[in-house]
Design an enzyme around this catalytic site. Structure first.
Site, PDB file in Angstrom:
ATOM      1  N   LEU A  41     -30.419  68.864 -28.373  1.00 38.63           N
ATOM      2  CA  LEU A  41     -30.806  67.750 -27.515  1.00 38.63           C
ATOM      3  C   LEU A  41     -29.828  66.585 -27.575  1.00 38.63           C
ATOM      4  O   LEU A  41     -29.940  65.644 -26.780  1.00 38.63           O
ATOM      5  CB  LEU A  41     -32.210  67.274 -27.890  1.00 38.63           C
ATOM      6  CG  LEU A  41     -33.323  68.303 -27.676  1.00 38.63           C
ATOM      7  CD1 LEU A  41     -34.650  67.758 -28.173  1.00 38.63           C
ATOM      8  CD2 LEU A  41     -33.422  68.689 -26.205  1.00 38.63           C
ATOM      9  N   ARG A  82     -33.788  57.548 -28.119  1.00 38.75           N
ATOM     10  CA  ARG A  82     -32.335  57.652 -28.337  1.00 38.75           C
ATOM     11  C   ARG A  82     -31.762  58.921 -27.710  1.00 38.75           C
ATOM     12  O   ARG A  82     -30.584  58.961 -27.351  1.00 38.75           O
ATOM     13  CB  ARG A  82     -32.026  57.619 -29.836  1.00 38.75           C
ATOM     14  CG  ARG A  82     -32.225  56.247 -30.472  1.00 38.75           C
ATOM     15  CD  ARG A  82     -31.571  56.157 -31.832  1.00 38.75           C
ATOM     16  NE  ARG A  82     -32.150  57.052 -32.800  1.00 38.75           N
ATOM     17  CZ  ARG A  82     -33.204  56.747 -33.561  1.00 38.75           C
ATOM     18  NH1 ARG A  82     -33.790  55.569 -33.431  1.00 38.75           N
ATOM     19  NH2 ARG A  82     -33.675  57.609 -34.447  1.00 38.75           N
ATOM     20  N   HIS A 107     -46.259  60.907 -46.065  1.00 45.43           N
ATOM     21  CA  HIS A 107     -47.020  62.147 -46.051  1.00 45.43           C
ATOM     22  C   HIS A 107     -48.499  61.798 -46.066  1.00 45.43           C
ATOM     23  O   HIS A 107     -48.879  60.634 -46.162  1.00 45.43           O
ATOM     24  CB  HIS A 107     -46.660  63.023 -47.251  1.00 45.43           C
ATOM     25  CG  HIS A 107     -45.291  63.609 -47.183  1.00 45.43           C
ATOM     26  ND1 HIS A 107     -44.951  64.577 -46.275  1.00 45.43           N
ATOM     27  CD2 HIS A 107     -44.167  63.352 -47.913  1.00 45.43           C
ATOM     28  CE1 HIS A 107     -43.674  64.909 -46.438  1.00 45.43           C
ATOM     29  NE2 HIS A 107     -43.177  64.175 -47.418  1.00 45.43           N
ATOM     30  N   ASP A 110     -53.190  64.034 -42.233  1.00 48.81           N
ATOM     31  CA  ASP A 110     -52.353  64.933 -41.430  1.00 48.81           C
ATOM     32  C   ASP A 110     -53.170  65.655 -40.362  1.00 48.81           C
ATOM     33  O   ASP A 110     -52.895  65.547 -39.165  1.00 48.81           O
ATOM     34  CB  ASP A 110     -51.695  65.992 -42.325  1.00 48.81           C
ATOM     35  CG  ASP A 110     -50.361  65.532 -42.885  1.00 48.81           C
ATOM     36  OD1 ASP A 110     -49.992  64.374 -42.654  1.00 48.81           O
ATOM     37  OD2 ASP A 110     -49.702  66.339 -43.565  1.00 48.81           O
TER      38      ASP A 110
END
Length: 308
Positions: free
Chosen positions: A75, A105, A140, A170
Site C-alpha cells: 500500500l 498517510r 494490549h 480486545d
C-alpha cells in the site's frame, strides 16, 4: 485450510455484503471472522512484505484467515493504494485496526475512500481513540483494562489483579463493539443509502461493558475491594471449588430458588438457605461448600448436577 466459499455460496443475514479487512492482530480479525460467518464475503488485505506473527498457527487453525479471500498489497506504492481504492468503490464495509493516522498517510483515510463510495461503512478500531493524549500509544488488552479501571476488580481478595485472558477489552470492548457499529450502520444505510465512519476504541468499549458494575458502585452495592462482591468470588455461591480429584467445579446459584436446589443436591445445611444473602454467614457457608465438593470428583459432581 479449505478454499474460501465464493460470494454466491455464502448464506446468512449478511450474504451479498462485501467486506474489506485490513489485516492486523486481535479484535479486527475476530470481527471479520464473525461477519464472514454471518455470510459476508470478506477480502483480507495483507502486506506484501508481511512477517510471521508472534503466535503463528498452522493453516488449519488460523482463524485470522479462515473463510476469507487473501490479497497481498504494497500500500506504500501508488498502484497498490489505487487498487485498494478501486476495490473499496465496490465494497459495502471496510474495517481497519491501525494506529491513528496510518490509513490517512497511505491516502486511504475515510474522507478519501468515502468520496469514491459514499455508501461505504468505514469501521475503525483503536486502543484509545483517534485523538487525545493516549491515542498514539500502543497497548494490549491488559493495558486498556488497567486504564479503564477494570483490571483492579478482577481477582481474589488479598491477591493481585488477574488478567481475564484478552476477552474483555480486545474481544468484548473491541471486536464486539466494532461489529455492533457496523451492523447498525448497515441497517441505517438500508434506509438512507448513506455510509458512515464507525470509530470504536477498546478502552471505551471495555468501560461500556462495565456500566452495570459502575451503577452498582454508585448505588453503594459494590465495593472497590476485590473478592468482596457478588460476582467477583466474594459470594460463596458464585465461585470455583476444588473437587476430590484436583479438578474444579463452578458454582453459580444467585437466585434463592437455584440456591435452594443447590443446597438440596449437595446437600448443604438448610440453615444456609434462609440466610443466603446474610454476609455474616458467608465464611461458614464457603467452608461447608468447599468441604462437600472435596468429597467427590469433578465428574461425579457433573453427573449429580447434570439433570437439574
Amino acid at each position: 485450510m479449505s478454499t474460501p466459499p465464493t460470494a454466491a455460496d455464502k448464506t446468512g443475514p449478511l450474504a451479498g455484503i462485501r467486506l474489506i479487512e485490513m489485516a492486523g492482530l486481535g479484535p479486527v480479525p475476530l470481527a471479520a471472522l464473525m461477519l464472514s460467518e454471518m455470510g459476508a464475503d470478506v477480502l483480507r488485505i495483507e502486506r506484501a512484505d508481511a512477517k510471521e506473527p508472534l503466535l503463528s498457527l498452522p493453516e488449519a487453525h488460523d482463524l485470522d484467515r479462515h473463510g476469507r479471500s487473501i490479497l497481498r498489497l504494497d500500500l506504500k506504492r501508488p498502484d497498490g493504494a489505487e487498487l485498494l481504492l478501486r476495490l473499496a468503490e465496490k465494497a459495502d464495509v471496510l474495517i481497519e485496526g491501525f494506529r491513528p493516522g496510518v490509513m490517512e498517510r497511505l491516502g486511504l483515510g475515510p474522507d478519501v475512500v468515502l468520496e469514491g463510495n459514499p455508501a461505504l461503512i468505514y469501521g475503525r478500531l483503536t486502543g484509545f481513540g483517534q485523538d487525545g493524549p493516549l491515542s498514539r500509544r500502543a497497548g494490549h488488552d491488559i493495558t486498556y483494562l488497567a486504564y479503564a479501571g477494570l483490571l483492579h476488580a478482577v481477582g481474589r481478595q488479598g491477591a493481585p489483579p488477574v488478567p481475564p485472558l484478552n476477552l474483555v477489552a480486545d474481544q468484548g470492548g473491541g471486536a464486539m463493539m466494532l461489529i455492533a457499529g457496523v451492523l447498525a450502520a448497515l441497517f441505517q444505510r438500508s434506509r438512507t443509502g448513506k455510509g458512515q465512519v464507525i470509530d470504536a476504541a477498546m478502552v471505551e468499549g471495555a468501560s461500556m461493558l462495565a456500566a452495570p458494575i459502575h451503577a452498582f458502585m454508585a448505588a453503594g452495592l459494590w465495593s472497590e475491594r476485590r473478592g468482596e462482591n457478588l460476582l467477583d468470588s466474594g459470594a460463596p455461591f458464585y465461585d470455583v471449588y476444588e473437587a476430590a480429584d484436583g479438578r474444579h467445579v463452578a458454582i453459580g446459584c444467585l437466585e434463592p430458588q437455584f440456591f435452594g436446589e443447590f443446597a438440596r443436591l449437595l446437600p448443604l445445611d438448610r440453615r444456609f438457605v434462609g440466610s443466603q444473602y446474610d454476609r455474616t454467614s458467608w465464611p461458614d457457608m464457603r467452608a461447608a461448600i468447599a468441604a462437600r465438593i472435596r468429597e467427590k470428583t469433578r465428574d461425579e459432581w457433573a453427573e449429580a448436577f447434570g439433570p437439574t
